[in-house]
Design a protein around this motif. Structure first.
Motif, PDB file in Angstrom:
ATOM      1  N   ASN A 165      28.250  37.028  38.805  1.00  0.00           N
ATOM      2  CA  ASN A 165      29.588  37.338  39.677  1.00  0.00           C
ATOM      3  C   ASN A 165      30.364  36.007  39.990  1.00  0.00           C
ATOM      4  OD1 ASN A 165      28.958  39.847  39.922  1.00  0.00           O
ATOM      5  ND2 ASN A 165      27.724  39.608  41.518  1.00  0.00           N
ATOM      6  N   SER A 166      29.813  34.922  40.430  1.00  0.00           N
ATOM      7  CA  SER A 166      30.662  33.898  40.645  1.00  0.00           C
ATOM      8  C   SER A 166      31.343  33.408  39.134  1.00  0.00           C
ATOM      9  CB  SER A 166      29.687  32.619  41.223  1.00  0.00           C
ATOM     10  OG  SER A 166      29.636  32.802  42.437  1.00  0.00           O
ATOM     11  N   LEU A 167      30.494  33.353  38.129  1.00  0.00           N
ATOM     12  CA  LEU A 167      30.997  32.823  36.842  1.00  0.00           C
ATOM     13  C   LEU A 167      32.170  33.711  36.498  1.00  0.00           C
ATOM     14  CD1 LEU A 167      29.539  30.735  35.246  1.00  0.00           C
ATOM     15  CD2 LEU A 167      28.694  32.608  33.711  1.00  0.00           C
ATOM     16  N   LEU A 168      32.064  35.121  36.838  1.00  0.00           N
ATOM     17  CA  LEU A 168      33.261  35.785  36.414  1.00  0.00           C
ATOM     18  C   LEU A 168      34.252  35.863  37.035  1.00  0.00           C
ATOM     19  CD1 LEU A 168      33.844  38.603  34.856  1.00  0.00           C
ATOM     20  CD2 LEU A 168      33.245  39.840  36.922  1.00  0.00           C
ATOM     21  N   VAL A 169      34.110  35.403  38.515  1.00  0.00           N
ATOM     22  CA  VAL A 169      35.489  35.268  39.272  1.00  0.00           C
ATOM     23  C   VAL A 169      36.191  33.726  39.125  1.00  0.00           C
ATOM     24  CG1 VAL A 169      36.027  34.879  41.618  1.00  0.00           C
ATOM     25  CG2 VAL A 169      34.420  36.934  41.258  1.00  0.00           C
ATOM     26  N   THR A 170      35.178  32.979  38.941  1.00  0.00           N
ATOM     27  CA  THR A 170      35.719  31.642  38.749  1.00  0.00           C
ATOM     28  C   THR A 170      36.536  31.364  37.316  1.00  0.00           C
ATOM     29  OG1 THR A 170      33.491  30.868  38.279  1.00  0.00           O
ATOM     30  CG2 THR A 170      34.411  30.099  40.221  1.00  0.00           C
ATOM     31  N   ALA A 171      35.755  32.129  36.152  1.00  0.00           N
ATOM     32  CA  ALA A 171      36.504  32.035  35.110  1.00  0.00           C
ATOM     33  C   ALA A 171      37.804  32.557  34.939  1.00  0.00           C
ATOM     34  CB  ALA A 171      35.535  32.607  34.151  1.00  0.00           C
ATOM     35  N   GLY A 172      37.884  34.093  35.720  1.00  0.00           N
ATOM     36  CA  GLY A 172      39.218  34.683  35.816  1.00  0.00           C
ATOM     37  C   GLY A 172      40.087  33.940  36.614  1.00  0.00           C
ATOM     38  N   VAL A 173      39.915  33.390  37.737  1.00  0.00           N
ATOM     39  CA  VAL A 173      40.840  32.575  38.496  1.00  0.00           C
ATOM     40  C   VAL A 173      41.287  31.539  37.695  1.00  0.00           C
ATOM     41  CG1 VAL A 173      41.136  31.276  40.383  1.00  0.00           C
ATOM     42  CG2 VAL A 173      39.834  33.221  40.767  1.00  0.00           C
ATOM     43  N   VAL A 174      40.502  30.656  37.224  1.00  0.00           N
ATOM     44  CA  VAL A 174      40.862  29.625  36.327  1.00  0.00           C
ATOM     45  C   VAL A 174      41.876  30.034  35.193  1.00  0.00           C
ATOM     46  CG1 VAL A 174      40.169  27.525  34.963  1.00  0.00           C
ATOM     47  CG2 VAL A 174      39.062  28.062  37.002  1.00  0.00           C
ATOM     48  N   SER A 175      41.486  31.059  34.678  1.00  0.00           N
ATOM     49  CA  SER A 175      42.310  31.061  33.366  1.00  0.00           C
ATOM     50  C   SER A 175      43.596  32.001  33.843  1.00  0.00           C
ATOM     51  CB  SER A 175      41.766  32.142  32.424  1.00  0.00           C
ATOM     52  OG  SER A 175      41.036  33.103  32.979  1.00  0.00           O
ATOM     53  N   ILE A 196      39.940  38.398  41.698  1.00  0.00           N
ATOM     54  CA  ILE A 196      40.325  37.423  40.833  1.00  0.00           C
ATOM     55  C   ILE A 196      41.826  36.940  41.060  1.00  0.00           C
ATOM     56  CG2 ILE A 196      40.815  36.621  38.441  1.00  0.00           C
ATOM     57  CD1 ILE A 196      38.118  37.815  37.730  1.00  0.00           C
ATOM     58  N   VAL A 197      42.627  38.279  40.981  1.00  0.00           N
ATOM     59  CA  VAL A 197      44.101  38.034  41.061  1.00  0.00           C
ATOM     60  C   VAL A 197      44.211  37.505  42.271  1.00  0.00           C
ATOM     61  CG1 VAL A 197      46.255  39.356  40.798  1.00  0.00           C
ATOM     62  CG2 VAL A 197      44.247  40.128  39.759  1.00  0.00           C
ATOM     63  N   VAL A 198      43.930  37.824  43.546  1.00  0.00           N
ATOM     64  CA  VAL A 198      44.201  37.449  44.847  1.00  0.00           C
ATOM     65  C   VAL A 198      43.651  36.092  44.770  1.00  0.00           C
ATOM     66  CG1 VAL A 198      43.062  37.423  47.141  1.00  0.00           C
ATOM     67  CG2 VAL A 198      43.464  39.515  46.128  1.00  0.00           C
ATOM     68  N   LEU A 199      42.798  35.363  44.500  1.00  0.00           N
ATOM     69  CA  LEU A 199      42.500  33.915  44.425  1.00  0.00           C
ATOM     70  C   LEU A 199      43.362  33.213  43.605  1.00  0.00           C
ATOM     71  CD1 LEU A 199      38.614  33.843  44.682  1.00  0.00           C
ATOM     72  CD2 LEU A 199      40.046  33.041  46.383  1.00  0.00           C
ATOM     73  N   ALA A 200      43.674  33.598  42.383  1.00  0.00           N
ATOM     74  CA  ALA A 200      44.501  32.963  41.488  1.00  0.00           C
ATOM     75  C   ALA A 200      45.909  32.819  42.269  1.00  0.00           C
ATOM     76  CB  ALA A 200      44.745  33.689  40.397  1.00  0.00           C
ATOM     77  N   ASP A 260      32.160  43.954  47.968  1.00  0.00           N
ATOM     78  CA  ASP A 260      30.866  44.468  48.585  1.00  0.00           C
ATOM     79  C   ASP A 260      29.488  43.895  48.195  1.00  0.00           C
ATOM     80  OD1 ASP A 260      30.894  45.758  46.271  1.00  0.00           O
ATOM     81  OD2 ASP A 260      31.486  47.567  46.735  1.00  0.00           O
ATOM     82  N   ALA A 261      28.499  44.347  48.884  1.00  0.00           N
ATOM     83  CA  ALA A 261      27.226  43.526  48.577  1.00  0.00           C
ATOM     84  C   ALA A 261      26.981  43.504  46.752  1.00  0.00           C
ATOM     85  CB  ALA A 261      26.110  44.193  49.300  1.00  0.00           C
ATOM     86  N   GLN A 262      27.179  44.510  46.107  1.00  0.00           N
ATOM     87  CA  GLN A 262      26.387  44.522  44.861  1.00  0.00           C
ATOM     88  C   GLN A 262      27.323  43.360  43.923  1.00  0.00           C
ATOM     89  OE1 GLN A 262      27.364  47.700  45.756  1.00  0.00           O
ATOM     90  NE2 GLN A 262      28.248  48.648  43.913  1.00  0.00           N
ATOM     91  N   ASN A 263      28.572  43.059  44.434  1.00  0.00           N
ATOM     92  CA  ASN A 263      29.304  42.436  43.520  1.00  0.00           C
ATOM     93  C   ASN A 263      29.475  41.071  44.057  1.00  0.00           C
ATOM     94  OD1 ASN A 263      29.750  44.057  41.272  1.00  0.00           O
ATOM     95  ND2 ASN A 263      31.510  45.305  42.619  1.00  0.00           N
ATOM     96  N   GLN A 264      28.912  40.511  45.166  1.00  0.00           N
ATOM     97  CA  GLN A 264      28.704  39.359  45.894  1.00  0.00           C
ATOM     98  C   GLN A 264      28.813  37.972  45.056  1.00  0.00           C
ATOM     99  OE1 GLN A 264      30.952  38.294  47.988  1.00  0.00           O
ATOM    100  NE2 GLN A 264      29.989  39.846  49.616  1.00  0.00           N
TER     101      GLN A 264
END
Lengths: 382, 342
Positions: free
Chosen positions: A164-174, A247-251, A323-327
């Motif tokens: 999940n972290s990998l997905l979020v960081t990759a999305g935010v960075v790109s 991802i959009v929010v953090l970007a 939520d918890a399962q996507n944390q």
């Protein structure tokens, strides 16, 4: 004196001052390193050793050794050699600035080594068993166990949070780099007064605490199926708990910082470069694609590092909007320390913390120069 | 660059910022003035209990949330004025405490407790970070060239580490029988419990923050030191200036824009103090403004989120940052204008 060929007299110190200054630096380095070093040590011991009052016990782990988990001289040698190969590879990359065949060689060696360490560790114990004697190489030296890491990553499925972290960081960075590069270039090359005001407003936006923004989103995110239904009908998604929404929010939260940093980077690229392309008949867009994109990668890399850090280190936004399962990993760790009831739980929490820190450690090791230049770029240029 | 191409380049970024930074601000203002609650209806029910000879029946009126046809609770949103602000600021309690001169009572109200800590935290860590950063920068500037890289590497670690993890790692050193609290006990020859009272936690939190941010200040100052005009330093020596005078009259004025820059960034970031409260688990003793909003947004035992109160607390937090940044920002604005005209 010959050590400092270009050192002006004004910066040279008397012997006692030099001693004082070096002593101060060593103390600082110790303070900077100690907490991280210590939790790494703790994560590798059984609770009895990890929470011992005697620092030597934490370092050498006699209890862990007695329980049968230890490394011998041979293992240590292999690990040290492996670290030096990896280090050489990184140094080589930093000097040469490009990925050549030699880098791939280093990469190959270091990955192969990792396997070899496991194989040889098995080998040395089986040799020992076979002959029934203790070689010097195979006597247990330091108590050390990876049990807590195994339990965190495999049994408690920490790898899910890792992905999940990998997905979020990759999305935010790109996203933040794509959007931020365009904006940074536009702001650097536009002479209009708008550019100045956009930058000022971005600075104000940067000051806003993230909790302010999240309390603005939260009701909309939770009820999004309702207010999106006119546009999407039955399939209107609930934004709350969706990784792509966060991802959009953090970007976006990251935009003010990114455009400031990239603007100052693009200002350092000579204007003549794209003006020449313009004279040859390119539009601004074409000039950007043909002339600027080939030379912008160092700046984009630096800005990308900081976007990565923001997304990876974020606690508040992910804790409230997922939520918890996507944390992601960082908020998930609060789950570990909330049930720190037994001492094994506590060491597992430490192991989870060390697991989160490890990628950052590698990042600093590889990209130290880019991080430093990013920190000073905005500041020195003003 | 023509306006249209400019918008083409900047547009996507502006769109994101407008939608996800400016937009929420409006929504926060609106939410703080409105309250969303379930619609309650009075239901009259007859409750009968078996009794001797005949059932005993009592009529009761109960208030129940009204449900729609899908069984969902119907909510309504009402304009509530400054009710949420009142619930946070508790003006009637302030007057009571002030008239009774009960200052401790004042800091027991969540909002003032958070405000007091956030401001002390911000204003105490600022000078320490600046001085420590400058000292490290000056020291490293005379260190051996070959050692500078490794020192910078080690110094960067506290800065890039995940804040929650950094706070946790410090906590583990000091909590209970942590290695450093044992060292402290041995030095002071007495029992100490650093997590039993507010002020010791606050000191730990501030030390953590200094540890975390000093590298940033030091790297910025170190870069600034590389551009100090060497001629003016040399001439200061010729004029017989002492080391302290050279620092005060040549180096510090040269670094002053950077000091302002680091101060502004530090004010912004430390006013947002939040991760420390999570990492040190200090919510029973010490809370910060951002944590207060976070706590109001987290669902409570019944699953309710106090959105409008959280929005009110966000608004107040925002007003605070405007006050805090007004002075340094207006100063850099004036300097910017001077530089343009000069």
């Amino acid at each position: 004196m010959s050590e400092y060929p270009d050192m002006p007299r004004s910066f040279q110190l008397s012997r006692s001052l030099k001693l004082l200054s070096n002593g101060f630096l060593s103390i600082w380095c110790l303070i900077a390193l100690f907490p991280l070093l210590w939790i790494t040590l703790m994560s590798l011991k059984y609770p009895l050793d990890a929470f011992s009052a005697n620092p030597l016990v934490v370092i050498f782990g006699p209890g862990t050794k007695a329980a049968g988990a230890s490394v011998n001289f041979f293992d240590l040698l292999m690990v040290i050699l492996w670290i030096s190969v990896a280090f050489l590879g990184i140094k080589h990359w930093q000097v040469k600035k490009n990925l050549g065949p030699k880098n791939l060689l280093y990469l190959g060696i270091s990955i192969g080594w990792l396997f070899a360490v496991f194989v040889f560790a098995e080998l040395s114990t089986s040799v020992q068993r076979l002959f029934g004697v203790d070689f010097f190489f195979t006597t247990p030296l330091v108590g050390m166990t990876t049990e807590h890491f195994q339990s965190v990553w495999i049994e408690q499925e920490f790898y899910k949070q890792f992905f999940n972290s990998l997905l979020v960081t990759a999305g935010v960075v790109s996203i933040s780099l794509t959007v931020g590069t365009l904006a940074g270039y536009g702001l650097a090359r536009s002479g209009s007064g708008w550019a100045f005001w956009i930058l000022m407003i971005a600075l104000v936006f940067r000051a806003l605490p993230h909790s302010v923004l999240v309390s603005g989103y939260l009701p909309w995110f939770i009820n999004s199926a309702e207010w999106l239904s006119p546009f999407f009908g039955e399939v209107a998604p609930t934004l709350y708990g969706q990784p792509w929404a966060i991802i959009v929010v953090l970007a976006s939260i990251n935009q003010p910082f990114t455009i400031w940093m990239l603007r100052s980077f693009f200002q350092n690229i000579p204007r003549e470069l794209d003006e020449a392309a313009r004279i040859d008949g390119c539009s601004h867009g074409e000039a950007f694609v043909r002339v600027i994109i080939p030379v912008m990668w160092p700046g984009v890399l630096t800005a990308g590092l900081f976007s990565f850090l923001l997304a990876y280190n974020d606690y508040l936004v992910a804790a409230l909007l997922l939520d918890a399962q996507n944390q992601t990993m960082v908020p998930a760790i609060s789950g570990y320390f909330n049930r720190e009831t037994t001492s094994t739980d506590q060491v597992e929490a430490v192991a989870a913390a060390v697991s989160i820190t490890a990628p950052i450690f590698v990042l600093v090791m590889v990209f130290q120069k880019q991080l430093v230049s990013g920190l000073t770029q905005g500041a020195v240029k003003g | 660059m023509k306006n249209r191409t400019f918008i083409g380049f900047v547009g996507p970024s502006l769109f994101l910022m407008a939608l996800f930074i400016a937009g929420p601000l409006f929504s926060v203002v609106w939410q703080s003035l409105h309250v969303t609650q379930p619609v309650y209806i009075q239901v009259e029910t007859e409750v009968c209990t078996p009794g001797f000879l005949s059932q005993k029946c009592t009529k009761e009126t109960q208030t129940q949330p009204k449900l729609d046809e899908n069984g969902k609770i119907i909510t309504e949103t009402k304009f509530s004025g400054f009710e949420s602000y009142r619930a946070l600021l508790k003006p009637e309690l302030i007057f009571k405490h002030i008239s009774e001169r009960n200052w401790l009572g004042l800091t027991n109200i969540d909002f003032y407790k958070a405000l007091r800590f956030t401001l002390t935290f911000t204003l105490i860590t600022l000078p320490i970070v600046l001085v420590l950063g400058l000292m490290i920068a000056l020291c490293i500037n005379q260190a051996l060239q070959s050692l500078r890289g490794p020192i910078i590497f080690v110094s960067l670690l506290p800065f890039v580490i995940t804040p929650v993890i950094g706070a946790l790692s410090i906590r583990w050193l000091f909590v209970g029988d942590g290695i450093l609290s044992i060292l402290l006990e041995w030095l002071l020859k007495r029992e100490i419990a650093l997590f039993a009272q507010g002020w010791t936690i606050e000191i730990l939190m501030m030390s953590y923050r200094v540890w975390h941010v000093a590298p940033f200040a030091f790297i910025v100052f170190y870069a600034g030191l590389q551009t100090v005009n060497r001629d003016s330093l040399e001439s200061a020596i010729v004029d017989g200036a002492t080391r302290w005078q050279r620092l005060q009259l040549v180096i510090l004025p040269h670094l002053s824009p950077l000091i302002l820059f680091v101060s502004i960034i530090h004010l912004m970031d430390s006013y947002r103090v939040f991760e420390e409260v999570i990492g040190f688990r200090s919510e029973a003793h010490v809370i910060s403004l951002q944590w207060l909003t976070y706590d109001l947004l987290t669902p409570d035992d019944t699953g309710n989120r106090l959105i409008s109160r959280a929005s009110a607390s966000s608004m107040l937090t925002m007003i605070g940052i405007i006050f805090l940044l007004f002075f340094p920002l207006s100063r850099s604005w004036r300097e910017h204008k001077l530089r343009r005209s000069g």
